[in-house]
Design a protein around this motif. Structure first.
Motif, PDB file in Angstrom:
ATOM      1  N   LYS A  17       0.834  -1.206   0.000  1.00 40.37           N
ATOM      2  CA  LYS A  17       0.000   0.000   0.000  1.00 40.37           C
ATOM      3  C   LYS A  17       0.868   1.255   0.000  1.00 40.37           C
ATOM      4  CE  LYS A  17      -3.985  -2.022   2.277  1.00 40.37           C
ATOM      5  NZ  LYS A  17      -4.807  -2.073   3.501  1.00 40.37           N
ATOM      6  N   HIS A  18       1.948   1.225   0.765  1.00 41.03           N
ATOM      7  CA  HIS A  18       2.859   2.371   0.814  1.00 41.03           C
ATOM      8  C   HIS A  18       3.489   2.615  -0.558  1.00 41.03           C
ATOM      9  CE1 HIS A  18       6.706   4.421   1.467  1.00 41.03           C
ATOM     10  NE2 HIS A  18       6.053   5.078   2.399  1.00 41.03           N
ATOM     11  N   ALA A  19       3.936   1.542  -1.212  1.00 40.51           N
ATOM     12  CA  ALA A  19       4.540   1.673  -2.536  1.00 40.51           C
ATOM     13  C   ALA A  19       3.525   2.202  -3.543  1.00 40.51           C
ATOM     14  CB  ALA A  19       5.102   0.326  -2.997  1.00 40.51           C
ATOM     15  N   ALA A  20       2.278   1.766  -3.434  1.00 38.27           N
ATOM     16  CA  ALA A  20       1.233   2.260  -4.341  1.00 38.27           C
ATOM     17  C   ALA A  20       0.958   3.743  -4.096  1.00 38.27           C
ATOM     18  CB  ALA A  20      -0.046   1.454  -4.152  1.00 38.27           C
ATOM     19  N   ILE A  26      10.733   3.752 -10.471  1.00 40.86           N
ATOM     20  CA  ILE A  26      11.347   2.419 -10.517  1.00 40.86           C
ATOM     21  C   ILE A  26      11.537   1.882  -9.111  1.00 40.86           C
ATOM     22  CG2 ILE A  26      13.481   1.188 -11.090  1.00 40.86           C
ATOM     23  CD1 ILE A  26      13.690   3.087 -13.553  1.00 40.86           C
ATOM     24  N   ASP A  27      11.996   2.729  -8.195  1.00 42.60           N
ATOM     25  CA  ASP A  27      12.181   2.322  -6.804  1.00 42.60           C
ATOM     26  C   ASP A  27      10.852   1.909  -6.175  1.00 42.60           C
ATOM     27  OD1 ASP A  27      13.735   2.022  -4.377  1.00 42.60           O
ATOM     28  OD2 ASP A  27      12.757   3.873  -3.678  1.00 42.60           O
ATOM     29  N   ALA A  28       9.800   2.673  -6.426  1.00 42.90           N
ATOM     30  CA  ALA A  28       8.475   2.332  -5.883  1.00 42.90           C
ATOM     31  C   ALA A  28       7.958   1.031  -6.478  1.00 42.90           C
ATOM     32  CB  ALA A  28       7.494   3.471  -6.153  1.00 42.90           C
ATOM     33  N   ARG A  79       9.771  -1.479  -7.585  1.00 42.51           N
ATOM     34  CA  ARG A  79      10.544  -2.575  -6.985  1.00 42.51           C
ATOM     35  C   ARG A  79      10.064  -2.860  -5.563  1.00 42.51           C
ATOM     36  NH1 ARG A  79      16.632  -1.076  -9.069  1.00 42.51           N
ATOM     37  NH2 ARG A  79      16.346  -1.891 -11.173  1.00 42.51           N
ATOM     38  N   ALA A  80       9.765  -1.811  -4.797  1.00 45.40           N
ATOM     39  CA  ALA A  80       9.270  -2.000  -3.429  1.00 45.40           C
ATOM     40  C   ALA A  80       7.929  -2.732  -3.449  1.00 45.40           C
ATOM     41  CB  ALA A  80       9.141  -0.656  -2.725  1.00 45.40           C
ATOM     42  N   HIS A  81       7.076  -2.381  -4.405  1.00 46.24           N
ATOM     43  CA  HIS A  81       5.766  -3.034  -4.523  1.00 46.24           C
ATOM     44  C   HIS A  81       5.940  -4.502  -4.892  1.00 46.24           C
ATOM     45  CE1 HIS A  81       1.742  -3.854  -6.228  1.00 46.24           C
ATOM     46  NE2 HIS A  81       1.370  -3.074  -5.238  1.00 46.24           N
ATOM     47  N   ASN A  82       6.790  -4.778  -5.863  1.00 43.50           N
ATOM     48  CA  ASN A  82       7.036  -6.169  -6.268  1.00 43.50           C
ATOM     49  C   ASN A  82       7.643  -6.982  -5.132  1.00 43.50           C
ATOM     50  OD1 ASN A  82       6.032  -5.755  -8.823  1.00 43.50           O
ATOM     51  ND2 ASN A  82       8.030  -5.355  -9.731  1.00 43.50           N
TER      52      ASN A  82
END
Length: 122
Positions: free
Chosen positions: A16-19, A96-98, A100-103
């Motif tokens: 949720k944070h990454a989204a 890209i960082d977000a 990767r965090a979501h994945n």
């Protein structure tokens, strides 16, 4: 077992944070040509357990990151002549960082689910 295990909850919150971060980055990109627009970002993801932030017992260990998605304006960023502080290159890297965090959060969630299913014999 009616409650979600802590690892599932943590992985869901990280996703949720990454989204939320991806949404803020998209807003920044959409306003890249808006005069006076200030680029924003989301505070890092902080793991909080029982009201206290996790701590490192050794400097070589990974630090915790925040659970809440607090949005803040970026300070100290050079502005264009029209007052806009959005750098498309920087926003691409943040996106890209977000992503990767979501994945990563989804992978942890899926792996934990696989372990739970294996322990139930399914």
């Amino acid at each position: 077992m009616t409650e979600m295990p802590a690892l599932f909850s943590l992985a869901a919150q990280a996703a949720k944070h990454a989204a939320a971060r991806q949404q803020v980055i998209a807003t920044n990109v959409a306003n890249a040509d808006t005069p006076g627009y200030r680029a924003r970002d989301v505070a890092p993801f902080l793991v909080v357990e029982d009201g206290a932030a996790l701590r490192r017992s050794h400097p070589g260990h990974m630090a915790g990151t925040p659970r809440t998605a607090r949005i803040f304006e970026e300070v100290g960023v050079a502005a264009d002549p029209n007052g806009n502080t959005v750098s498309l290159q920087d926003q691409i890297l943040r996106g890209i960082d977000a992503s990767r965090a979501h994945n990563r959060a989804l992978t942890v969630y899926q792996s934990s689910l696989d372990v739970l299913r294996a322990s139930l014999g399914r």
